[in-house]
Scaffold this motif. Structure first.
Motif, short mmCIF file in Angstrom:
data_model
loop_
_atom_site.label_atom_id
_atom_site.label_comp_id
_atom_site.label_asym_id
_atom_site.label_seq_id
_atom_site.Cartn_x
_atom_site.Cartn_y
_atom_site.Cartn_z
N UNK A 97 61.35 -55.78 -4.79
CA UNK A 97 60.85 -54.94 -3.69
C UNK A 97 59.33 -54.99 -3.62
N UNK A 98 58.67 -54.94 -4.77
CA UNK A 98 57.21 -55.00 -4.79
C UNK A 98 56.71 -56.32 -4.20
N UNK A 99 57.30 -57.41 -4.62
CA UNK A 99 56.89 -58.72 -4.12
C UNK A 99 57.13 -58.84 -2.62
N UNK A 100 58.26 -58.31 -2.16
CA UNK A 100 58.57 -58.35 -0.74
C UNK A 100 57.57 -57.51 0.07
N UNK A 101 57.25 -56.33 -0.43
CA UNK A 101 56.31 -55.46 0.28
C UNK A 101 54.92 -56.07 0.35
N UNK A 102 54.49 -56.68 -0.74
CA UNK A 102 53.17 -57.32 -0.75
C UNK A 102 53.12 -58.45 0.26
N UNK A 298 66.01 -67.58 4.06
CA UNK A 298 64.61 -67.48 3.63
C UNK A 298 64.56 -66.63 2.37
N UNK A 299 63.43 -66.68 1.68
CA UNK A 299 63.27 -65.93 0.44
C UNK A 299 63.19 -64.43 0.72
N UNK A 300 63.87 -63.63 -0.12
CA UNK A 300 63.84 -62.18 0.06
C UNK A 300 62.43 -61.62 -0.06
N UNK A 301 61.61 -62.22 -0.94
CA UNK A 301 60.25 -61.72 -1.11
C UNK A 301 59.23 -62.47 -0.24
N UNK A 302 59.76 -63.28 0.68
CA UNK A 302 58.88 -64.01 1.60
C UNK A 302 59.58 -64.13 2.96
N UNK A 303 59.82 -63.00 3.63
CA UNK A 303 60.53 -63.03 4.92
C UNK A 303 59.72 -63.77 5.97
N UNK A 304 60.37 -64.21 7.05
CA UNK A 304 59.65 -64.97 8.08
C UNK A 304 58.44 -64.21 8.61
N UNK A 305 57.33 -64.88 8.67
CA UNK A 305 56.11 -64.31 9.24
C UNK A 305 56.28 -64.14 10.75
N UNK A 306 55.30 -63.53 11.36
CA UNK A 306 55.33 -63.38 12.81
C UNK A 306 55.38 -64.75 13.49
N UNK A 307 54.63 -65.69 12.96
CA UNK A 307 54.62 -67.05 13.51
C UNK A 307 56.00 -67.69 13.35
#
Length: 343
Positions: A97-102, A298-307
């Motif tokens: 959760x911490x990694x995803x939030x960051x 996609x990675x749970x701690x790296x969800x798709x960016x706006x782009x």
């Protein structure tokens, strides 16, 4: 009370706080948490080292430092690899959760500009690339010219590994639910599978699965989801699949089919150009119909960016145009992305 006994004097009597040696204290940082999550997912320091590009001893020291700081073991070593203890499972949930939030904060800050700008690497199956790749590039240049999408083609199992190692931002894979807790999946479309043969073998009409299974087939290896879908369809008829040859190359597989070695099973888009030129023939499989879900992963701690989210939306728009047009296709359904999933 003397002058030396007033409040000011009493304050002066307080002993100064001892200096803290920060260099000697263990404080969890994002790097340690990231290493920990990778080891927990892959159950091996060696595999985590390969994925992260970090030396194994450095990861071992990082894990040992965490265990020392938390004063509890985080892993148990057995024949299956490194298994999380109860304390390790608790840390895993919080660390993820911490990694995803960051990552979300990073993306939100980067997206504050007036225009969408950046690169995004999207992996997709040969079928999706053939049906929508060119249309996606054209649409991106028209709508978001400062975004540079890069498309990589591959089999679904390979695409999943590339997402796990960070080589891809997102990927579209066929019929494959992620087998790692680090991956999030969204079903975006459904494709039919087709029997593929040399010219004249199929006339474009339905091909019964029982009839198809009378022949030995050119098939991908067992790790490919097309194979598991075909096996499941055969099992529903109390039949089995016979493989003439296992091939993990779409290009070679199509070439061997064209030369008459044996028929194969693929999504329509994978043979789109060969069908247009008459180099191959095909028909949708029926009785039962075999369909493959198309997942965005996609990675749970790296969800798709706006782009990346905008590129995904444009890809779905292109696919809907294909389905709505006169062009032949193998899609059963194109779905909307949940608004809550977009960034």
């Amino acid at each position: 009370m003397s002058a030396n006994e007033g409040p000011a004097a009493n304050i002066g009597l307080l002993a100064p706080a001892p200096a803290v040696d920060r260099s000697a204290s263990n404080v969890m940082d994002l790097r340690q948490l990231r290493y920990y999550v990778f080891v927990a997912d892959l159950k091996s320091i060696a595999r985590a080292s390969a994925h992260l590009g970090v030396a194994g001893p450095a990861i071992s020291r990082s894990i040992a430092a965490l265990e020392d700081e938390l004063q509890t073991p985080l892993f148990e070593r057995d024949g299956r690899g490194m298994q999380m203890t109860d304390a390790g499972i608790m840390l895993y949930g919080s660390a993820s959760k911490i990694l995803r939030d960051v990552e979300l904060v990073r993306q939100q800050v980067m997206a504050e500009g007036k225009h969408l700008v950046g690169d995004v690497i999207v992996g997709a199956t040969p079928s999706v690339i053939a049906m929508a790749g060119a249309g996606l590039i054209k649409t991106c240049r028209e709508r978001i010219p400062r975004v540079r999408p890069r498309l990589l083609e591959g089999y679904s199992a390979y695409l999943q590994n590339w997402v796990l190692t960070g080589s891809l931002d997102v990927a579209l894979v066929n019929g494959l639910r992620p087998d790692s807790p680090r991956l999030i999946s969204e079903c975006l479309a459904v494709e039919r599978l087709f029997a593929i043969g040399p010219p004249g073998m199929f006339d474009g009409g339905p091909v019964g699965l029982a009839d198809l299974l009378q022949k030995a087939l050119l098939l991908p290896s067992l790790q490919n989801p097309i194979r598991s879908l075909l096996d499941a369809g055969a099992a529903s008829l109390n039949l089995s699949v016979s493989a003439e040859l296992e091939i993990d190359s779409v290009t070679l597989l199509k070439d061997l089919v064209r030369h008459g070695m044996a028929p194969a099973v693929l999504p329509f888009g994978a043979v789109k150009y060969e069908l247009e030129t008459g180099a191959l023939s095909a028909g949708p499989i029926v009785d039962p119909e075999i369909t493959s879900d198309l997942y965005l992963i996609y990675l749970a701690d790296r969800p798709p960016s706006r782009v990346a989210s905008e590129v995904i939306q444009l890809l779905l728009e292109v696919l809907r145009q294909v389905v709505a047009g006169k062009e032949k296709h193998g899609f059963v359904e194109i779905r909307q992305r949940s608004a809550g999933r977009r960034r």
